[in-house]
Design a protein around this motif. Structure first.
Motif, PDB file in Angstrom:
ATOM      1  N   LEU A  44      19.695 -19.287  59.859  1.00  0.00           N
ATOM      2  CA  LEU A  44      19.640 -20.318  59.186  1.00  0.00           C
ATOM      3  C   LEU A  44      18.930 -21.578  59.797  1.00  0.00           C
ATOM      4  CD1 LEU A  44      23.573 -20.973  58.288  1.00  0.00           C
ATOM      5  CD2 LEU A  44      21.471 -19.789  56.842  1.00  0.00           C
ATOM      6  N   THR A  45      18.094 -22.511  59.101  1.00  0.00           N
ATOM      7  CA  THR A  45      17.525 -23.605  59.557  1.00  0.00           C
ATOM      8  C   THR A  45      18.086 -24.801  59.410  1.00  0.00           C
ATOM      9  OG1 THR A  45      15.323 -22.658  59.336  1.00  0.00           O
ATOM     10  CG2 THR A  45      15.307 -24.988  59.702  1.00  0.00           C
ATOM     11  N   PHE A  46      18.449 -25.650  60.511  1.00  0.00           N
ATOM     12  CA  PHE A  46      19.308 -26.824  60.398  1.00  0.00           C
ATOM     13  C   PHE A  46      18.383 -28.062  60.480  1.00  0.00           C
ATOM     14  CE2 PHE A  46      22.561 -23.777  61.566  1.00  0.00           C
ATOM     15  CZ  PHE A  46      23.501 -24.247  61.152  1.00  0.00           C
ATOM     16  N   THR A  47      18.956 -29.066  59.858  1.00  0.00           N
ATOM     17  CA  THR A  47      18.174 -30.257  59.720  1.00  0.00           C
ATOM     18  C   THR A  47      19.044 -31.457  59.948  1.00  0.00           C
ATOM     19  OG1 THR A  47      18.663 -30.636  57.176  1.00  0.00           O
ATOM     20  CG2 THR A  47      16.492 -29.420  57.960  1.00  0.00           C
ATOM     21  N   LEU A  48      18.731 -32.443  60.780  1.00  0.00           N
ATOM     22  CA  LEU A  48      19.348 -33.606  60.987  1.00  0.00           C
ATOM     23  C   LEU A  48      18.858 -34.936  60.233  1.00  0.00           C
ATOM     24  CD1 LEU A  48      19.856 -33.093  64.754  1.00  0.00           C
ATOM     25  CD2 LEU A  48      21.719 -32.693  62.942  1.00  0.00           C
ATOM     26  N   ARG A 370      11.887 -28.338  65.924  1.00  0.00           N
ATOM     27  CA  ARG A 370      12.172 -28.118  67.335  1.00  0.00           C
ATOM     28  C   ARG A 370      12.077 -26.718  67.942  1.00  0.00           C
ATOM     29  NH1 ARG A 370      13.432 -31.899  69.918  1.00  0.00           N
ATOM     30  NH2 ARG A 370      13.933 -30.734  71.797  1.00  0.00           N
ATOM     31  N   PRO A 371      11.026 -26.611  68.775  1.00  0.00           N
ATOM     32  CA  PRO A 371      10.880 -25.102  69.629  1.00  0.00           C
ATOM     33  C   PRO A 371      12.036 -24.320  70.222  1.00  0.00           C
ATOM     34  CG  PRO A 371      10.169 -26.949  71.045  1.00  0.00           C
ATOM     35  CD  PRO A 371      10.647 -27.480  69.757  1.00  0.00           C
ATOM     36  N   ASP A 372      13.024 -24.980  70.425  1.00  0.00           N
ATOM     37  CA  ASP A 372      14.240 -24.502  71.188  1.00  0.00           C
ATOM     38  C   ASP A 372      15.400 -24.879  70.561  1.00  0.00           C
ATOM     39  OD1 ASP A 372      14.962 -27.089  72.124  1.00  0.00           O
ATOM     40  OD2 ASP A 372      13.790 -26.729  73.890  1.00  0.00           O
TER      41      ASP A 372
END
Length: 413
Positions: A44-48, A370-372
């Motif tokens: 999953l890809t999370f967003t803030l 974000r890369p990490d």
């Protein structure tokens, strides 16, 4: 005269001391290595999405489940702020800075620790706050206070300034005082207490059923004076404090209920090596100080370390330094996250647990752009909105007298 409480994050103290937590399984010790399957980075890809900033040491976020859609944020220094229609109101909902203990060490677990609104808040206007106040009892400098307040009759965005004390528990040290409070589906109030702060839990408070330190308690705040102990609590009519619901915790900083199932989750901050998440069971013993997560820590007082409930997940301090308990996601904006338990670590890492049968698989959250997997701020807490959407409570600055706190909405796809 206000007793100044430095609003530096309470979790800093946990970093110095380590981490620990618990999970039930019929009262028998299980191997957490069998339960904790780490799948690595999430698919999953999370967003803030930033909701607001300019908060001083925010440690808790709650909703009033009254139809208003407001978010309430507790600051460690003693104020509860309101986010209304996406804006942070200037006037605090509640300001109890004059009641809090002076924080001589800004890294200690002091100040306002948590709050919760009564399930019928819309009609009765009652809410409850857990904070640390000065103790005048010999041998104790601080005490945990559970106090009931009410909303003003004239202004729904303002609470009455005076309340009614429900419970006081003397604290032998300035750290590991405890965490938040939450109402269960049964309408009762659950409250978590740390073990009292002595190094390695040497006093044995968490295993001592004659006191409330190192416990999760359950009380009925609608009956009795100042409360009633439910008849079906596990230690009623036994040689123990009847308020106890579960025990054997080191620093249960955040507890939360799954809104769908009613399951109670706990993030227990550990000591030297491990962090853990526990699934709480009535009457369960989660092992501290004999166990740290599923590993033997100290058997000098309590035998061979058998018979305890192991966590549903744990990790070493090479992964994180202080576990921040979260919530099972039950919102609608992130269908892919439905039913997952999202939590974090003070270091800036976030995770979620996915249940498959009797196993819990832990994933590291990847954030868009974000890369990490480490965020550039500290995670203090999580919270739920009225719509069951998930929020992350963070702090950008560590150690300053007025650190900048930011609230984010968390989503995933």
């Amino acid at each position: 005269m206000i007793r100044k409480v430095y609003p530096a994050i309470v979790i800093c103290a946990f970093m110095i001391a380590g981490s620990a937590c618990h999970s039930p399984s019929g009262g028998q010790q299980t191997n957490a290595a069998q339960q904790d399957r780490t799948a690595g980075d999430s698919k999953l890809t999370f967003t803030l999405e930033k909701i607001t900033d300019s908060l001083d040491g925010p440690v808790a976020l709650e909703n009033a489940h009254d139809g208003s859609g407001r978010l309430f944020v507790g600051e460690q220094g003693g104020r509860i702020r309101i986010i209304k229609d996406g804006k942070l109101l200037k006037t605090p909902f509640l300001d109890i800075r004059s009641s809090l203990v002076h924080m001589e060490n800004k890294y200690m677990n002091m100040g306002l620790l948590g709050f919760a609104f009564h399930p019928d808040f819309k009609n009765n206007g009652r809410f409850f706050v857990h904070y640390i106040a000065p103790s005048h009892k010999k041998g104790f400098s601080n005490k945990s206070v559970l106090e009931e307040f009410r909303v003003s009759r004239d202004n729904p965005d303002k609470a009455e300034s005076t309340g009614r004390v429900i419970l006081e528990v003397d604290q032998p040290a300035q750290n590991r005082n405890g965490g938040n409070i939450a109402f269960g589906k049964d309408g009762d109030l659950y409250m978590s207490f740390g073990d009292g702060g002595d190094k390695h839990g040497k006093a044995g408070n968490s295993q001592d059923l004659d006191q409330l330190l190192g416990k999760i308690i359950r009380i009925d705040v609608d009956h009795g004076s100042p409360y009633r102990v439910p008849d079906d609590n596990p230690f009623v009519d036994k040689k123990a404090r009847p308020e106890i619901w579960a025990y054997g915790f080191r620093m249960p900083w955040r507890i939360s209920f799954d809104a769908a199932t009613g399951a109670l989750f706990c993030g227990d901050v550990g000591e030297s090596n491990y962090e853990e998440v526990d699934l709480i069971r009535k009457g369960g013993n989660y092992g501290w100080r004999v166990m740290e997560a599923s590993h033997v820590h100290d058997t000098s007082l309590y035998g061979d370390g058998g018979g305890f409930i192991a966590p549903i997940t744990e990790y070493k301090h090479s992964t994180g330094v202080c576990l921040i308990g979260g919530y099972v996601y039950r919102g609608s904006r992130s269908p892919a996250l439905q039913g997952r338990y999202v939590f974090g670590d003070w270091s800036g890492r976030a995770f979620y647990l996915e249940q498959k049968g009797d196993q819990w698989i832990r994933h590291r959250c990847r954030f868009e752009g974000r890369p990490d997997t480490t965020l550039p701020f500290k995670i203090n807490s999580f919270g739920e909105g009225e719509d069951r959407e998930l929020y992350m409570v963070t702090q950008d600055t560590v150690g300053a007298l007025s650190p900048t706190g930011v609230i984010y909405h968390v989503a995933a796809r």
